[in-house]
Scaffold this motif. Structure first.
Motif, short mmCIF file in Angstrom:
data_model
loop_
_atom_site.label_atom_id
_atom_site.label_comp_id
_atom_site.label_asym_id
_atom_site.label_seq_id
_atom_site.Cartn_x
_atom_site.Cartn_y
_atom_site.Cartn_z
N GLY A 1 30.55 38.82 49.20
CA GLY A 1 30.19 37.43 48.95
C GLY A 1 28.84 37.22 48.31
N ILE A 2 27.94 38.20 48.38
CA ILE A 2 26.62 38.05 47.78
C ILE A 2 26.71 38.26 46.28
N VAL A 3 26.17 37.30 45.51
CA VAL A 3 26.28 37.38 44.05
C VAL A 3 24.98 37.05 43.32
N HIS A 4 24.00 36.46 44.00
CA HIS A 4 22.83 35.93 43.31
C HIS A 4 21.54 36.48 43.92
N GLY B 1 28.49 45.11 37.02
CA GLY B 1 28.25 45.34 38.43
C GLY B 1 27.43 44.19 38.99
N VAL B 2 27.75 43.75 40.19
CA VAL B 2 27.04 42.63 40.80
C VAL B 2 25.62 43.06 41.14
N VAL C 1 34.39 45.73 48.55
CA VAL C 1 34.47 44.44 49.23
C VAL C 1 34.45 43.28 48.24
N LYS C 2 34.22 43.61 46.95
CA LYS C 2 34.27 42.59 45.91
C LYS C 2 34.48 43.27 44.56
N ARG C 3 35.03 42.50 43.61
CA ARG C 3 35.24 42.99 42.25
C ARG C 3 34.29 42.26 41.33
N ALA D 1 26.24 38.35 38.09
CA ALA D 1 26.10 37.38 39.18
C ALA D 1 27.40 36.62 39.43
N ALA D 2 28.50 37.33 39.30
CA ALA D 2 29.81 36.71 39.54
C ALA D 2 30.77 37.75 40.08
#
Length: 275
Positions: free
Chosen positions: A14-17, A113-114, A175-177, A182-183
């Motif tokens: 969930g962390i993106v920013h 990559g985030v 846990v995220k793609r 930042a997305a």
């Protein structure tokens, strides 16, 4: 059995920013709570598999003061604060049987990559014998130097792919793609924790099947620094020279441990601004 969990923040679900990872920023407090919960899932998985395991958790993001001590699983010990020996792997020693990377991010240039970057804002790239290496590669090599395999990584899909290239036998939980810097498309935090829990248990059970990342010295190390002023400071360090290119310094390290220490020092020098 002794297990070290190295916990970064950018790879938490969930962390993106950047504001979510910096004290005082929008949603930082929620971010550190989610970070603590995801680490607790890993701790619970390790201890489900090996109830008598000694578990150390190294807070490995930024100031190394992000995890909420009172919320951390009480069965683990917390390594917190800086400066400290071994940086993101503080607590590692020759008795460590396995290392887990939780909440890790990809290196700069390894994207999409985030929040991808290489060792803070001051270092653009690190090359070991010509190979571009980020925090994942450096930390895996240092763990291998001390005889510990990296058995699990959690983070976005780019971070997972980065370790998979080095250690195909290690488990990974995306846990995220990443959609960009930042997305992302992220798992629900509860689902992410469930997957981390299960993977951590499986990873430590099969730790003896995961090979070490080994780099034989001496190593030629090149570091691209963001600021020219940092280059001026860096060449004051014995053995560090200015390489071709306005932002590059180079040195030869006897082994991975020496390379790691010098890169840590350069990262700290990058925080200094002209007086």
């Amino acid at each position: 059995m002794k297990v070290l969990i190295s916990a970064d923040m950018e790879g938490i679900s969930g962390i993106v920013h950047p504001s979510e990872t910096n004290p005082g920023g929008y949603d930082y407090e929620r971010g550190r709570a989610r970070m603590t919960a995801e680490v607790n899932a890993a701790v619970a998985g390790v201890l489900e598999a090996v109830p008598a395991a000694e578990v150390l958790v190294a807070d490995a993001h930024a100031s190394f003061r992000n995890l909420l001590p009172e919320e951390l699983d009480r069965r683990a010990r917390l390594v917190r604060g800086q400066p400290r020996p071994l940086g993101m792997l503080a607590g590692l020693d020759d008795d460590t049987d396995a290392v887990l990377f939780v909440g890790y991010h990809a290196r700069a240039g390894g994207g999409p990559g985030v929040l991808a970057h290489t060792i803070g804002a001051g270092i653009l790239d690190v090359r070991l014998d010509g190979r571009s290496t980020g925090e994942i590669g450096l930390n895996a090599a240092l763990a291998g130097f001390h005889g510990a395999p990296v058995v699990l990584i959690t983070g976005d899909d780019a971070a997972c792919a980065e370790l998979r290239e080095l250690v195909p036998a290690a488990l990974n939980v995306a846990v995220k793609r990443a959609l960009g810097q930042a997305a992302t498309v992220a798992l629900h935090p509860d689902e992410a924790r469930d997957q981390v829990h299960r993977a951590a248990a499986k990873a430590v059970r099969r730790h003896d099947q995961v090979p070490l990342v080994t780099l034989t010295g001496p190593l030629k190390v090149e570091v691209d620094l963001y600021g020219p002023y940092t280059v001026d400071l860096a060449v004051l360090v014995p053995g560090v020279t200015r390489a071709p290119g306005a932002r590059t310094v180079a040195f030869t390290a006897a082994d991975v441990a020496e390379a790691y220490r010098l890169v840590q020092l350069l990262a700290q020098l990058a925080l200094i601004t002209p007086g």
